[in-house]
Design a protein around this motif. Structure first.
Motif, PDB file in Angstrom:
ATOM      1  N   ILE A  87       0.824  -1.212   0.000  1.00 12.86           N
ATOM      2  CA  ILE A  87       0.000   0.000   0.000  1.00 12.86           C
ATOM      3  C   ILE A  87       0.856   1.260   0.000  1.00 12.86           C
ATOM      4  CG2 ILE A  87      -1.687   1.323   1.341  1.00 12.86           C
ATOM      5  CD1 ILE A  87      -2.756  -1.365   2.386  1.00 12.86           C
ATOM      6  N   THR A  88       1.930   1.259   0.813  1.00 12.51           N
ATOM      7  CA  THR A  88       2.711   2.483   1.024  1.00 12.51           C
ATOM      8  C   THR A  88       4.000   2.535   0.211  1.00 12.51           C
ATOM      9  OG1 THR A  88       3.921   1.537   2.899  1.00 12.51           O
ATOM     10  CG2 THR A  88       1.826   2.619   3.369  1.00 12.51           C
ATOM     11  N   GLY A  89       4.662   1.377   0.050  1.00 13.69           N
ATOM     12  CA  GLY A  89       5.901   1.331  -0.719  1.00 13.69           C
ATOM     13  C   GLY A  89       7.131   1.862  -0.020  1.00 13.69           C
ATOM     14  N   ASN A  90       7.093   2.015   1.316  1.00 13.45           N
ATOM     15  CA  ASN A  90       8.303   2.501   1.998  1.00 13.45           C
ATOM     16  C   ASN A  90       8.546   1.765   3.309  1.00 13.45           C
ATOM     17  OD1 ASN A  90       7.374   4.292   4.440  1.00 13.45           O
ATOM     18  ND2 ASN A  90       6.055   4.900   2.724  1.00 13.45           N
ATOM     19  N   GLY A  91       9.823   1.746   3.713  1.00 10.76           N
ATOM     20  CA  GLY A  91      10.232   0.991   4.888  1.00 10.76           C
ATOM     21  C   GLY A  91       9.782   1.596   6.194  1.00 10.76           C
ATOM     22  N   VAL A  92       9.654   2.934   6.252  1.00 14.26           N
ATOM     23  CA  VAL A  92       9.228   3.576   7.494  1.00 14.26           C
ATOM     24  C   VAL A  92       7.825   3.118   7.876  1.00 14.26           C
ATOM     25  CG1 VAL A  92       8.717   5.778   8.610  1.00 14.26           C
ATOM     26  CG2 VAL A  92      10.731   5.566   7.159  1.00 14.26           C
ATOM     27  N   ALA A  93       6.945   2.983   6.877  1.00 12.02           N
ATOM     28  CA  ALA A  93       5.578   2.535   7.146  1.00 12.02           C
ATOM     29  C   ALA A  93       5.570   1.121   7.721  1.00 12.02           C
ATOM     30  CB  ALA A  93       4.736   2.593   5.873  1.00 12.02           C
ATOM     31  N   VAL A  94       6.446   0.255   7.189  1.00 11.10           N
ATOM     32  CA  VAL A  94       6.547  -1.103   7.731  1.00 11.10           C
ATOM     33  C   VAL A  94       7.115  -1.065   9.140  1.00 11.10           C
ATOM     34  CG1 VAL A  94       7.504  -3.409   7.374  1.00 11.10           C
ATOM     35  CG2 VAL A  94       6.840  -2.033   5.409  1.00 11.10           C
ATOM     36  N   GLY A  95       8.092  -0.174   9.371  1.00 10.91           N
ATOM     37  CA  GLY A  95       8.637  -0.017  10.720  1.00 10.91           C
ATOM     38  C   GLY A  95       7.593   0.475  11.707  1.00 10.91           C
ATOM     39  N   LEU A  96       6.715   1.391  11.259  1.00  6.54           N
ATOM     40  CA  LEU A  96       5.634   1.877  12.136  1.00  6.54           C
ATOM     41  C   LEU A  96       4.644   0.765  12.450  1.00  6.54           C
ATOM     42  CD1 LEU A  96       4.909   5.433  10.654  1.00  6.54           C
ATOM     43  CD2 LEU A  96       5.860   4.886  12.907  1.00  6.54           C
ATOM     44  N   LEU A  97       4.376  -0.109  11.468  1.00 11.49           N
ATOM     45  CA  LEU A  97       3.505  -1.259  11.733  1.00 11.49           C
ATOM     46  C   LEU A  97       4.096  -2.104  12.853  1.00 11.49           C
ATOM     47  CD1 LEU A  97       1.209  -3.287  11.029  1.00 11.49           C
ATOM     48  CD2 LEU A  97       2.813  -4.332   9.399  1.00 11.49           C
ATOM     49  N   THR A  98       5.387  -2.371  12.767  1.00 15.30           N
ATOM     50  CA  THR A  98       6.046  -3.158  13.810  1.00 15.30           C
ATOM     51  C   THR A  98       5.950  -2.449  15.157  1.00 15.30           C
ATOM     52  OG1 THR A  98       7.585  -3.942  12.126  1.00 15.30           O
ATOM     53  CG2 THR A  98       8.176  -4.348  14.402  1.00 15.30           C
ATOM     54  N   ALA A  99       6.072  -1.123  15.143  1.00 22.46           N
ATOM     55  CA  ALA A  99       5.959  -0.364  16.388  1.00 22.46           C
ATOM     56  C   ALA A  99       4.572  -0.524  17.001  1.00 22.46           C
ATOM     57  CB  ALA A  99       6.250   1.117  16.120  1.00 22.46           C
ATOM     58  N   PHE A 100       3.533  -0.436  16.184  1.00 16.83           N
ATOM     59  CA  PHE A 100       2.167  -0.608  16.700  1.00 16.83           C
ATOM     60  C   PHE A 100       1.936  -2.033  17.195  1.00 16.83           C
ATOM     61  CE2 PHE A 100       1.199   3.330  14.391  1.00 16.83           C
ATOM     62  CZ  PHE A 100       0.355   3.954  15.296  1.00 16.83           C
ATOM     63  N   GLN A 101       2.543  -3.010  16.526  1.00 12.94           N
ATOM     64  CA  GLN A 101       2.363  -4.406  16.934  1.00 12.94           C
ATOM     65  C   GLN A 101       2.934  -4.674  18.317  1.00 12.94           C
ATOM     66  OE1 GLN A 101       4.326  -6.184  13.541  1.00 12.94           O
ATOM     67  NE2 GLN A 101       2.422  -7.085  12.788  1.00 12.94           N
ATOM     68  N   PHE A 102       4.055  -4.038  18.640  1.00 12.20           N
ATOM     69  CA  PHE A 102       4.771  -4.405  19.864  1.00 12.20           C
ATOM     70  C   PHE A 102       4.835  -3.307  20.916  1.00 12.20           C
ATOM     71  CE2 PHE A 102       6.611  -7.168  16.519  1.00 12.20           C
ATOM     72  CZ  PHE A 102       6.184  -8.380  17.035  1.00 12.20           C
ATOM     73  N   ALA A 103       4.275  -2.132  20.625  1.00 11.54           N
ATOM     74  CA  ALA A 103       4.234  -1.072  21.647  1.00 11.54           C
ATOM     75  C   ALA A 103       3.489  -1.516  22.906  1.00 11.54           C
ATOM     76  CB  ALA A 103       3.601   0.191  21.063  1.00 11.54           C
ATOM     77  N   PRO A 104       2.373  -2.262  22.795  1.00 15.82           N
ATOM     78  CA  PRO A 104       1.695  -2.702  24.029  1.00 15.82           C
ATOM     79  C   PRO A 104       2.573  -3.576  24.921  1.00 15.82           C
ATOM     80  CG  PRO A 104       0.219  -2.931  22.159  1.00 15.82           C
ATOM     81  CD  PRO A 104       1.573  -2.610  21.601  1.00 15.82           C
ATOM     82  N   VAL A 105       3.514  -4.341  24.330  1.00 10.67           N
ATOM     83  CA  VAL A 105       4.414  -5.151  25.148  1.00 10.67           C
ATOM     84  C   VAL A 105       5.282  -4.245  26.006  1.00 10.67           C
ATOM     85  CG1 VAL A 105       6.244  -6.885  25.095  1.00 10.67           C
ATOM     86  CG2 VAL A 105       4.407  -6.975  23.405  1.00 10.67           C
ATOM     87  N   LEU A 106       5.719  -3.129  25.425  1.00 10.36           N
ATOM     88  CA  LEU A 106       6.537  -2.172  26.166  1.00 10.36           C
ATOM     89  C   LEU A 106       5.712  -1.436  27.216  1.00 10.36           C
ATOM     90  CD1 LEU A 106       9.303  -0.745  26.405  1.00 10.36           C
ATOM     91  CD2 LEU A 106       8.513   0.879  24.681  1.00 10.36           C
ATOM     92  N   LEU A 107       4.481  -1.068  26.855  1.00 11.75           N
ATOM     93  CA  LEU A 107       3.640  -0.267  27.751  1.00 11.75           C
ATOM     94  C   LEU A 107       2.993  -1.104  28.853  1.00 11.75           C
ATOM     95  CD1 LEU A 107       1.858   1.940  25.044  1.00 11.75           C
ATOM     96  CD2 LEU A 107       3.793   2.592  26.500  1.00 11.75           C
ATOM     97  N   LEU A 108       2.565  -2.313  28.509  1.00 12.86           N
ATOM     98  CA  LEU A 108       1.792  -3.137  29.441  1.00 12.86           C
ATOM     99  C   LEU A 108       2.584  -4.302  30.024  1.00 12.86           C
ATOM    100  CD1 LEU A 108      -1.508  -3.421  27.342  1.00 12.86           C
ATOM    101  CD2 LEU A 108      -1.022  -1.817  29.187  1.00 12.86           C
ATOM    102  N   GLY A 109       3.829  -4.507  29.538  1.00 14.03           N
ATOM    103  CA  GLY A 109       4.592  -5.692  29.910  1.00 14.03           C
ATOM    104  C   GLY A 109       4.678  -5.983  31.399  1.00 14.03           C
ATOM    105  N   PRO A 110       5.135  -5.022  32.226  1.00 11.83           N
ATOM    106  CA  PRO A 110       5.256  -5.324  33.663  1.00 11.83           C
ATOM    107  C   PRO A 110       3.924  -5.686  34.309  1.00 11.83           C
ATOM    108  CG  PRO A 110       6.472  -3.331  33.091  1.00 11.83           C
ATOM    109  CD  PRO A 110       5.642  -3.685  31.899  1.00 11.83           C
ATOM    110  N   TRP A 111       2.869  -4.949  33.956  1.00 10.99           N
ATOM    111  CA  TRP A 111       1.554  -5.235  34.531  1.00 10.99           C
ATOM    112  C   TRP A 111       1.043  -6.586  34.041  1.00 10.99           C
ATOM    113  CZ3 TRP A 111      -3.668  -4.513  32.311  1.00 10.99           C
ATOM    114  CH2 TRP A 111      -4.662  -4.713  33.266  1.00 10.99           C
TER     115      TRP A 111
END
Length: 446
Positions: free
Chosen positions: A71-95
């Motif tokens: 859809i986007t054709g660029n690596g930053v967009a894929v990197g942002l997808l990865t960020a959204f996929q794993f941000a909850p692990v960083l935010l919610l991990g300890p709890w």
């Protein structure tokens, strides 16, 4: 002579019989050592359900990355997808880790699987649209990350509860082999589905695959689960888990190494599609085949580790060093045919690092806080991806995919260098940690 046969006697002597059966005996011994924890029914059910579900999980991970890239054709967009996929692990991990320590893990995991199933169906509905909005894909990926945040510490600490002490290291290694084996089948199946019926069916198949793992959990015998003590509610329990992990050499060294490597090296879904498409001029199918080759190496590494009954911090450091060197060689690979054998070594070393560090963390964790310690490991490994994913994507866009791979290789070699330095300053030089009831030397506690 003793044991000599009379003329015409064609029967084998008793001296010859052990030689005749020796290869078969060795094969049976090898099999029993490698798969010993599967003799336990609850773990067999877990293993069977996860074998199906984890293949589906990789269908979603690969299809999401390739869909966003299309859809986007660029690596930053894929990197942002990865960020959204794993941000909850960083935010919610300890709890999430504390919730695992306070819960019946089997029941918690069943609820998480149902939530993840709904998320996959939602992704499938989006993918069947003519041009799905990237923002909506990011949003659903974030909810998938919430499921990962709760699933990861509960599932990995539950592995230890399903088996007795003798089989702990084998169960951990077989679980890693299962995860890496799914990486062989999942990306290849994703490539087949994408090229024949489209992206949407990858997500639908993933959603249906959750049924297998839910059935497996329901069929288990709760009386055969070796549950640790349930952590009562109280103040400061997350901070207590962090202080405990950072104060214990056997936990601190692998965790700090994993923070570096997880941030800049384990961004496969960001850098590998760009490497295959922009450098080697391959297609979606080429990417999934190459990913399967890496995963095949990972499977070999995991099965080799499963045969070992003891792991040391030294194993973590050496596997990290080999992993880093393999990444640097991959960064300068002249063509795809050269990259394939390097990918096998790359995969074997990466899972060797992951399995050894995970085994140490799982076994060394205090029985009262395995969820919190494993959640911390997930934070530094998966939770670092929201930071590293966009960075690696940006490096790939600015300097090319080879630079993104080289960045991961340099970071991994640096982490291995820290590990060697830390071992030199440890009492006992990182002696073998005791696993599965084996009486082996251990470094003095600090």
């Amino acid at each position: 002579h003793p044991g000599a046969r009379a003329p015409g006697d064609t029967s084998a002597t008793t001296h010859d019989e052990p030689r005749t059966n020796e290869p078969m005996t060795r094969l049976r011994l090898l099999s029993s050592e490698t798969f010993s924890s599967l003799s336990i029914r609850n773990f067999r059910l877990f293993f069977a359900g996860q074998s199906i579900s984890q293949v589906g999980n990789w269908l979603t991970l690969v299809a999401q990355a390739l869909l966003v890239l299309k859809i986007t054709g660029n690596g930053v967009a894929v990197g942002l997808l990865t960020a959204f996929q794993f941000a909850p692990v960083l935010l919610l991990g300890p709890w999430a880790g504390l919730v695992a320590d306070r819960s019946d893990k089997r029941k918690l995991l069943m609820r998480v699987q149902m939530f993840a199933m709904a998320q996959s169906f939602a992704l499938g509905a989006l993918a069947f649209m003519d041009r799905p909005p990237v923002g909506a894909i990011y949003a659903i990926a974030f909810f998938g990350g919430v499921a990962t945040a709760f699933d990861n510490p509960a599932r990995r600490s539950f592995v230890v509860e399903m088996v007795d002490g003798e089989h702990v290291n084998n169960a951990v290694s077989l679980n890693s082999a299962l995860m890496t084996g799914s990486r062989v089948v999942g990306p290849a199946l994703a490539g087949l589905l994408i090229s024949t019926v489209g992206y949407g069916w990858c997500f639908i198949v993933d959603a249906v695959s959750y049924v297998a793992v839910i059935i497996g959990y329901r069929m288990m015998d709760p009386t055969k689960i070796h549950a640790g003590p349930v952590t009562p509610r109280g103040k400061g329990q997350v901070r207590a888990g962090l202080r405990y992990a950072m104060g214990k050499d056997e936990l601190r060294i692998p965790l700090l190494m994993m923070a570096i490597i997880g941030t800049l090296a384990f961004n496969f879904t960001v850098v590998m599609p760009l490497l295959i498409k922009d450098v080697f001029h391959g297609s979606d199918a080429t990417f999934t085949i190459f990913f399967s080759v890496i995963s095949l190496g990972s499977l070999f590494g995991a099965l080799y580790t499963a045969r070992r009954r003891a792991v040391s911090i030294h194993d973590v450091v050496v596997s990290a060093a080999v992993f880093g060197v393999a990444m640097l060689v991959l960064a300068i690979a002249p063509n795809l045919w050269f990259a394939f054998p390097v990918g096998v070594v790359f995969g074997a070393a990466s899972i060797g690092f992951m399995t050894a560090s995970t085994s140490i963390v799982q076994v060394e964790a205090d029985p009262a806080m395995p969820g919190r310690v494993l959640a911390l490991q997930a934070m530094v490994f998966l939770g670092s991806t929201p930071i590293g994913g966009p960075i690696v994507g940006l490096v790939c866009d600015w300097f090319g995919a080879r630079a993104g791979v080289a960045l991961g290789g340099v970071a991994t070699v640096a982490a291995a260098g820290y590990g060697f330095w830390a071992l030199r300053h440890l009492p006992g030089r990182g002696g073998v940690t005791t696993y599965a009831g084996i009486d082996t030397p251990m470094p003095p506690r600090v």
